[in-house]
Every structure is written in structure tokens, then in C-alpha cells.
Design an enzyme around this catalytic site. Structure first.
Site, PDB file in Angstrom:
ATOM      1  N   GLY A 126       0.805  -1.211   0.000  1.00  0.00           N
ATOM      2  CA  GLY A 126       0.000   0.000   0.000  1.00  0.00           C
ATOM      3  C   GLY A 126       0.837   1.259   0.000  1.00  0.00           C
ATOM      4  N   GLU A 175       2.212  -7.805  -2.349  1.00  0.00           N
ATOM      5  CA  GLU A 175       1.005  -8.449  -1.831  1.00  0.00           C
ATOM      6  C   GLU A 175       0.901  -9.936  -2.137  1.00  0.00           C
ATOM      7  OE1 GLU A 175      -0.012  -4.069  -2.119  1.00  0.00           O
ATOM      8  OE2 GLU A 175       1.125  -5.530  -3.296  1.00  0.00           O
TER       9      GLU A 175
END
Length: 691
Positions: free
Chosen positions: A104, A127
């Protein structure tokens, strides 16, 4: 009184610097998201602000999502909305990246108009390492910046780029030497608005994109997120940005709840918990500038390479000059392989080789801060080595044994300095395998244990602290697993059926193929040494002994549980089936069939049960430590989270039922662990047990 926000805005004339200050790594927790949302709203309404700089402070940016919150229901504001708020500002936004910008954090930077970084910055969408895909625009903005093929590779591999590499790919706009924040403040008012959400995906070579997708899927190793990442990234060219974002978010949320993602999150936290060891408060690591390894066989040579790779000069000590020279030749062979594959340059290999010497002179040990004994697994041999170390090792040197199952306290008693003794159980090949069992003896000093943990980190290994008990954590549990695999064979399953079931579960190799690879003579010698003390009520399968007695030692002799041709190809051998049939007949066993599911459940239950015994006895500190041991040392599939996590998922009531059947099959030593019985009856989990 409300806690202060971890986000603050500082004014530098017409430039507003949004500072994220959430120790230790600025994870995108709800508090950080709230602060960023509020800052974006305030800046949008302030006509006195001409430009914005996002900063994580010295040495930081944003290291990613707060992984702890992934086990909770999604909570507003969501990261995509926070990023969209900054991207929508009518004034330029500059990311000043002075550390990790991962997951993020990388997506936040991609939502900015300009990305500046210091040389120590790291950038990446990681991720997929957690079984999910980027969920805040990474699959949509990155292709618009670097193209489809490159985005597929970066996202599917979860690759972390150094600043210069990210600059070369165009992810960063500049790498700044010197004061990064000052440079960002100076450039911000002149930066153009460049919203990636409005940019087209550049035209690419379809063949290159197909190749990138094929490579990603081939390396996926069963991770569903990889295929989904490829799909969503490829769709970014033909899908409107808003539609692509909606698809990405829906896919992210679906994957977040998958069993694979839960398992990978479990391992993420397990790695961080493993270093938390009671009794080490205030202890500091001893300095290690010079290392020595006693024994230059396969294991000793691998340990020497692991130490040299970590930047330590190493002395290999052997019984005579010929053995020392042979050990150094093994080291050279270990460095030739990565050079041939391109993982090391010849210059790098030469430099590391130059750091390793070999000798038969024990006086060479006098300068070592760390001495690791890697001799033959025999108590008399090891006790003799540690007695001799008293005469040559300098005061304060850490004395480590690589024993895989012997009593570390008995070894330590051979020296006058048992507080300096610790177990460092490497796994073969020692220069490759990530696991390091750090064995704490009853006299091991806290600073010695801290030194061992620091050494593991320096070598890039995953340490797990084990108490002193026969075979410690890993080999103890593996022995029960292998023993019950043999019970299944004697009761009717073929070795290849057991191995196929294990591979279907996710193991790279089955138990019998692993035995052939490591050599059947190793286990045979151990069984012979323990024969006199074996409980006569324990079931014993003689097939492995008969294989060794027939000269079938595994791959190295071309025959073991399987047959091997000159090229190493494995095949089922009727001679083995005949030996198994004879063993069954001698016990009057009528063979029965087992399904793959029955095999998997039995062996998982056996591993978890033995793990429960290790927990009760204090050999393992926590269930997640056992999971790390099996993931990093024994090929347990990462997507299953380890045997204790998988047992919790199976339900401990079901595990207990399976162990009752296993106990009936195995006799003494196979009884259900009291801890398993207690937790199963209470509806508990291993993960919640605190000792």
C-alpha cells in the site's frame, strides 16, 4: 482524550509537508488512513497551499498495510479512497521516499505526481507474498507506468526494487543524494500534475506480455493470487480505470478471505514472533568478527559458505591436511554452482572463497569469536571436540554444536564453559536452507542466545529457538511422521501412493522420495544406535532396514524405496513391493487401501500431535514456531501454514480422532498428546495456547 494523529501537516511556505509518523514502519493502520484523509481534505480547501509533499520521515515512507487489520472486517477510510483524495488535488503531490515503500505504500506513491527517493529507498508491490493482490490501484497504475509485461513480473514475484533499479524502470523520477525532503520541497511547486489514473497503458509487445504471464503462472506454486494478478493487470489495457479498480478491489477482498492468504498471514506473524524469547531482556549480542567450523564435510562446508556469504572470514579445521584440502574443494564446488547459474559473479565468488581457509592446526581456532562443531553425529566425538576447545578457544568465544539430535547439555558438560555453548542446527544444504534451529541448553547464557539469533539474521536465516530434548523440534516431529508413513505402507499403502498423496497436499517430495535423497543409511545407523532403548511396545517396520541390508541406500546407489536410472529418473521397483509383502506376511497383516485424503489426515495429525508434545515439554515455545520449522526446513507447503496451523484448520476434535486411530496402529509412542486431548475437548486451538 483522543490520541494524537500519526499524521501531521507542516508548512514550508506554500508547500505543505504531510508527515506520517507511526512507529515502527508507518503501516497504513486506520489511524494513519484517518489522518491522511483529513489532511487531503484540509489541503484541498486551503488556497495558500501550492504543492504537497508526502513524507514518512527520516529513513521511512510507508511499508504497507497494517497486516493485523487484515483479520478484521474492512474499515473506512479505505486505502484506495485515501490515494484517490491526494490524486484529485489540483496541486502537485510529491512522494519523498526515504525507506520502504511497499504494498500500500508503493500504491500511495503511485498516486502522487512525482516520486523522489533517497538511495536507500525500496519500492515494490509485495502483496502476492501474502496470497492477495494489490488492492489500492497497484494493478491499474503500475501498468500505466511500466507496461503490462513488467507489471506482471513485478507484482507476481512480489519483487522489492532498490532505488536505482526502480529509477531505471521509471517507477521513480529521481534518486536524490543528500537532503531528500529539501529537494522534494524545492521541486514540488514546479512538478506537473501527472495522474496515472488518466494515463493510457502503453502499447506493448504481445509476445513479451504472453511470456511474462506464462512465467508468472509457472512460478505461482499454487498461489491463486498470481493468476488473479495476471488477469487483472492484463485487463488494465482494455478496461476503464474505474472498472479496473472495482475489479481489483473485489478480487483483493475475495483473496483476503482465502485459506491460502490466512496461512501466509499466519506465517508473516510467526516470523516476527519467533525472535521473542523469554529471559533475554537486556542481553546484548557478543561481537563476531571471525568464525571457525570444525569438520569440513558436506555440512561443514555448507556452514562455512553460509558464514562467508554473511561477510565473515571462516577457518575450516579438519583432522589432517588431506581432509582440510578436500573440505576446501567442497567449498569451491558450492560456489561454482551459483556462478554457473548467474546468481553470483566470478568476482563475488572469488572474494568469498578468499575469506575461507582450511587447516589441520587447532591453534587456528584461537582467534575465532564463534566456533561451530560440525563433526560426525556421535556423542563421544563431540565431547572430545568440546574438551579440546577448552585448550584453544579464547575466553568469550561462542561454542556451537551442529548436532541434529544429541543431548546439547551433555556436550556442554564436556567443556569448562557450558554457558558459552549453544546449538546451531543447520539444515542441508546449509548454505541454502533457511531454517536454523537455535538450541538453548540449560546453561546457555542469554547473551550467547542473543548472539545466535543475531547471527541467523546476518545469514538471512529463519531462527527458531528450541529447548534441549532428543532431536529438538524438527527431527523429532519428522521421525514420527516418517514412522507413521511406514505404518501406512505396512498396512497396505504403496510408498508411491503415500508420496503422491503428500505431493497432492503440497509437499515438493513425499517421505519415501526424501529418504532416498538423503540416504537410507543415515536413518539405519540411528535406528541401530537406539535399538537397545526402543520400547518393545512400539511398532517397528523392518522394510527400511531390509533395503539398507540389500545395499539399497537411495539415489546414491541407484536404488532405495525406488529405483533410479543413470540419469536419476525414479521408478517403482517390484523388488520393494516384494519386501513389503514379506514384512506384512511375517506379521499376518492383511493389506487394505487408503485414499489420499486418509493418508494426508493421518500424517498431519501425527505431526501436530508430536508438536503438541514438544509444546508441553517446553521444547517449542509456541505452535507457530513449529510451523516455521516445517515450512523452512522440511518442505511443508506454505499455503497450508504449517502442521499446527493446518491442524487448527482441520479442527482439533478431528485431529484427536485421527490420533486415536494412529495410536492403535503405532503402539507405544503414538499416544494422543495430553495437550491435544485438553484442547480438543475444550474446543480450543494450538494458536491460542500460551503454555
Amino acid at each position: 482524550m483522543a490520541a494524537p494523529s500519526p499524521v501531521r501537516v507542516e508548512r514550508h511556505g506554500a508547500v505543505a509537508v504531510v508527515v506520517i509518523d507511526q512507529a515502527p514502519v508507518n503501516a497504513l493502520s486506520k489511524g494513519v488512513r484517518d489522518g491522511l484523509r483529513d489532511a487531503a481534505a484540509a489541503l484541498a480547501a486551503d488556497p495558500g497551499v501550492a504543492a504537497v509533499v508526502l513524507s514518512g520521515g527520516p529513513g521511512r515512507f510507508v511499508a504497507g498495510a497494517d497486516i493485523r487489520e487484515m483479520n478484521l472486517p474492512p474499515d473506512e477510510p479505505f486505502v484506495p479512497d485515501v490515494i484517490a483524495a491526494f490524486e484529485a488535488l489540483d496541486k502537485p503531490v510529491v512522494a519523498a521516499i526515504d525507506g520502504p515503500a511497499l504494498g500500500g505504500g508503493c500504491e500511495l506513491a503511485l498516486g502522487c505526481d512525482l516520486r523522489l527517493a533517497s538511495p536507500k529507498a525500496q519500492v515494490g508491490l509485495t502483496e502476492t507474498r501474502l496470497g492477495i493482490i494489490p488492492g489500492a490501484g497497484g494493478t491499474q497504475r503500475l501498468p500505466r507506468l511500466v507496461g503490462i509485461a513488467q507489471a506482471i513480473a513485478l507484482i507476481s514475484e512480489g519483487r522489492i526494487l532498490k532505488a536505482r533499479d526502480a529509477l531505471a524502470l521509471g517507477i521513480l523520477d529521481a534518486v536524490v543524494e543528500g537532503d531528500l525532503l529539501a529537494a522534494a520541497i524545492a521541486r514540488a511547486p514546479h512538478a506537473p500534475k501527472r495522474r496515472l489514473s488518466q494515463a493510457p497503458v502503453p502499447a506493448g509487445d504481445p509476445a513479451r506480455e504472453d511470456a511474462a504471464a506464462a512465467a508468472a503462472l509457472k512460478g505461482a506454486k499454487g498461489v491463486p493470487a498470481i493468476a488473479e494478478a495476471v488477469r487483472v493487470v492484463r485487463a488494465s489495457r482494455t478496461t476503464a480505470f474505474s472498472d479496473g479498480m472495482a475489479d481489483e478491489r473485489a478480487t483483493f477482498l475475495k483473496l483476503r478471505e482465502s485459506e491460502e492468504a490466512k496461512a501466509l498471514r499466519h506465517l508473516f506473524f510467526a516470523e516476527r514472533e519467533a525472535g521473542k524469547v523469554p529471559g533475554l531482556d537486556g542481553a546484548k549480542a557478543r561481537p563476531i568478527a571471525q568464525a571457525a567450523v570444525i569438520g569440513a564435510g558436506t555440512m561443514g562446508a555448507g556452514i562455512a559458505v553460509a558464514l562467508a556469504d554473511a561477510g565473515l572470514p571462516v577457518t575450516l579445521v579438519e583432522r589432517d591436511g588431506e581432509a582440510a584440502a578436500a573440505g576446501l574443494a567442497r567449498v569451491r564446488d558450492l560456489y561454482e554452482r551459483p556462478v554457473r547459474s548467474g546468481r553470483l559473479t566470478q568476482a563475488q565468488a572469488d572474494a568469498r572463497l578468499a575469506a575461507i581457509g582450511a587447516t589441520a592446526d587447532w591453534q587456528a581456532l584461537a582467534q575465532a569469536d564463534l566456533v561451530i562443531e560440525a563433526a560426525f553425529e556421535d556423542m563421544a566425538v563431540k565431547e572430545d571436540i568440546f574438551r579440546r576447545l577448552d585448550q584453544v578457544a579464547k575466553p568469550g568465544a561462542v561454542l556451537a554444536s551442529n548436532t541434529s539430535y544429541l543431548d546439547l547439555d551433555a556436550i556442554a558438560e564436556a567443556t569448562a564453559r557450558p554457558k558459552d555453548v549453544v546449538g546451531l542446527h543447520f539444515f542441508a544444504p546449509a548454505n541454502v536452507m533457511r531454517l536454523l534451529e537455535v538450541v538453548r541448553g540449560k546453561m546457555t547464557a542469554p547473551d550467547v542466545l542473543v548472539t545466535a539469533l543475531a547471527l541467523a539474521k546476518r545469514m538471512g536465516k529463519q531462527p527458531v529457538v528450541a529447548g534441549n530434548g532428543e532431536s529438538f523440534i524438527g527431527n523429532r516431529i519428522y521421525a514420527a511422521y516418517r514412522r507413521h508413513a511406514e505404518y501406512l505402507v505396512e498396512d497396505g499403502a504403496a510408498p508411491q501412493e503415500v508420496d503422491a498423496a503428500l505431493q497432492a497436499y503440497g509437499f515438493a517430495m513425499g517421505a519415501f522420495a526424501v529418504s532416498d535423497l538423503s540416504g537410507l543409511d543415515i536413518g539405519y545407523a540411528m535406528r541401530q544406535r537406539r535399538a537397545a532403548t526402543r520400547d518393545p511396545a512400539e511398532r517397528y517396520v523392518v522394510v527400511a532396514d531390509r533395503l539398507v541390508e540389500a545395499g539399497r541406500l537411495g539415489r546414491k546407489t541407484g536404488a532405495g524405496w525406488y529405483a533410479y536410472d543413470a540419469a536419476g529418473a525414479m521408478s517403482v521397483d517390484p523388488a520393494v513391493a516384494a519386501m513389503i509383502a514379506a514384512a506384512r506376511a511375517a506379521k499376518g497383516i492383511t493389506p487394505r487401501a487408503f485414499t489420499p485424503d486418509q493418508i494426508q489426515r493421518r500424517l498431519l495429525a501425527v505431526m501436530a500431535n508430536e508438536g503438541a508434545k514438544a509444546l508441553e515439554e517446553g521444547i517449542a515455545l509456541r505452535a507457530s514456531d513449529i510451523d516455521l520449522v516445517f515450512i523452512n526446513g522440511y518442505g511443508f507447503p506454505r499455503l497450508k501454514g504449517g502442521p499446527m496451523f493446518a491442524a487448527d484448520a482441520m479442527g482439533l476434535g478431528a485431529v484427536l480422532g485421527e490420533m486415536e486411530a494412529a495410536s492403535a496402529a503405532g503402539g507405544a509412542g503414538s499416544e494422543p498428546a495430553p495437550l491435544l486431548v485438553e484442547l480438543a475437548r475444550a474446543g480450543g486451538r494450538f494458536a491460542d495456547w500460551k503454555g
